[in-house]
Design an enzyme around this catalytic site. Structure first.
Site, PDB file in Angstrom:
ATOM      1  NE  ARG A  51      -3.831   1.881   2.456  1.00 38.16           N
ATOM      2  CZ  ARG A  51      -4.229   2.296   3.705  1.00 38.16           C
ATOM      3  NH1 ARG A  51      -3.966   1.626   4.908  1.00 38.16           N
ATOM      4  NH2 ARG A  51      -5.263   3.290   3.566  1.00 38.16           N
ATOM      5  CG  PHE A  56      -1.211   8.950   4.132  1.00 35.48           C
ATOM      6  CD1 PHE A  56      -1.306   9.395   5.402  1.00 35.48           C
ATOM      7  CD2 PHE A  56      -2.159   7.790   3.884  1.00 35.48           C
ATOM      8  CE1 PHE A  56      -1.767   8.682   6.391  1.00 35.48           C
ATOM      9  CE2 PHE A  56      -2.997   7.088   4.949  1.00 35.48           C
ATOM     10  CZ  PHE A  56      -2.784   7.533   5.943  1.00 35.48           C
ATOM     11  CD  GLN A  59      -0.477  -0.808   5.833  1.00 35.38           C
ATOM     12  OE1 GLN A  59      -1.125   0.308   5.415  1.00 35.38           O
ATOM     13  NE2 GLN A  59      -1.105  -1.670   6.298  1.00 35.38           N
ATOM     14  CG  ASN A  98      -3.983  -0.147  14.218  1.00 39.37           C
ATOM     15  OD1 ASN A  98      -4.819   0.078  13.647  1.00 39.37           O
ATOM     16  ND2 ASN A  98      -3.283   0.327  15.423  1.00 39.37           N
ATOM     17  CG  PHE A 109       2.105   3.132   8.564  1.00 37.29           C
ATOM     18  CD1 PHE A 109       2.279   4.453   8.690  1.00 37.29           C
ATOM     19  CD2 PHE A 109       1.217   2.612   9.520  1.00 37.29           C
ATOM     20  CE1 PHE A 109       1.580   5.384   9.712  1.00 37.29           C
ATOM     21  CE2 PHE A 109       0.739   3.336  10.594  1.00 37.29           C
ATOM     22  CZ  PHE A 109       0.951   4.681  10.584  1.00 37.29           C
ATOM     23  CG  LEU A 118      -2.301   8.405  10.938  1.00 40.81           C
ATOM     24  CD1 LEU A 118      -1.049   7.858  10.265  1.00 40.81           C
ATOM     25  CD2 LEU A 118      -3.542   7.454  10.907  1.00 40.81           C
ATOM     26  CG  HIS A 122      -2.142   3.721  13.373  1.00 39.64           C
ATOM     27  ND1 HIS A 122      -2.087   2.537  12.883  1.00 39.64           N
ATOM     28  CD2 HIS A 122      -3.009   4.523  12.780  1.00 39.64           C
ATOM     29  CE1 HIS A 122      -3.162   2.472  11.961  1.00 39.64           C
ATOM     30  NE2 HIS A 122      -3.799   3.753  12.281  1.00 39.64           N
TER      31      HIS A 122
END
Length: 193
Positions: A51, A56, A59, A98, A109, A118, A122
């Site tokens: 990903r 951003f 991942q 997660n 990530f 976040l 996270h």
């Protein structure tokens, strides 16, 4: 038997280049141990960054490549580790991916920009210490509509290490063949050229 000190860095050799992460054991010891031990065992070798979302994050860490797999070194999932001292303030923050509270496994990530939404969701457990240009290039690869890179970006090898001071010539002659921080950094530099 003497316990081994934790390795504080992990070198990731990828098809986009190499980078080094520094682990924050004082803030997230279980997350750091999980990442370093999975790396030591070769768990991430051959996996992909499944990903990538420009500006951003990138991942990886899922051996199935689907974004739904992976298991921690503890077996199954483990609890979040949050610290008031750590925030997603910019690019290069290493965090656990997660599926909700206390569902950390093997996925992680790296941020490409500030991501304050976040914080508290996270667990931050490290940062990119060398090779941020590689991570930025990785974050700019073309992706499909599901944020999957069109051409796979593979983690060829991930291994933890503890940076050591420069070796004196006498010590080197004694057969010290341990990988030093300088060697890891040289690998990163060569990959960026």
């Amino acid at each position: 038997m003497q316990r081994r000190a934790p390795d504080t860095h992990v070198l990731l050799e990828t098809s986009a280049g190499n980078f080094v992460v520094e682990l924050y054991y004082n803030h997230a010891p279980r997350c750091c141990y999980n990442f370093a031990e999975l790396s030591r065992r070769g768990y991430y070798d051959g996996t992909v960054f499944h990903r990538v979302i420009k500006d951003f994050m990138v991942q990886g860490g899922d051996p199935t490549g689907s974004g739904r797999g992976g298991e921690s070194v503890f077996g199954g999932k483990f609890a979040d580790e949050f610290s008031r001292d750590l925030r997603h303030t910019g690019a290069g923050i290493l965090s656990m991916a997660n599926a909700g509270p206390n569902t950390n496994g093997s996925q992680f990530f790296v941020t490409l920009a500030p991501t304050p939404w976040l914080d508290g969701k996270h667990s931050i457990f490290g940062r990119i210490s060398h090779g941020m240009g590689v991570v930025q290039r990785l974050g700019a690869v073309p992706t499909d509509s599901g944020d999957r890179p069109r051409d796979p970006v593979v983690i060829h090898r991930a291994r933890p290490f503890e940076p050591r001071p420069a070796i004196e010539p006498e010590q080197e002659a004694e057969g010290n063949d341990m990988e030093t921080a300088e060697q890891a950094l040289q690998i990163v530099k060569e990959a960026q050229e």
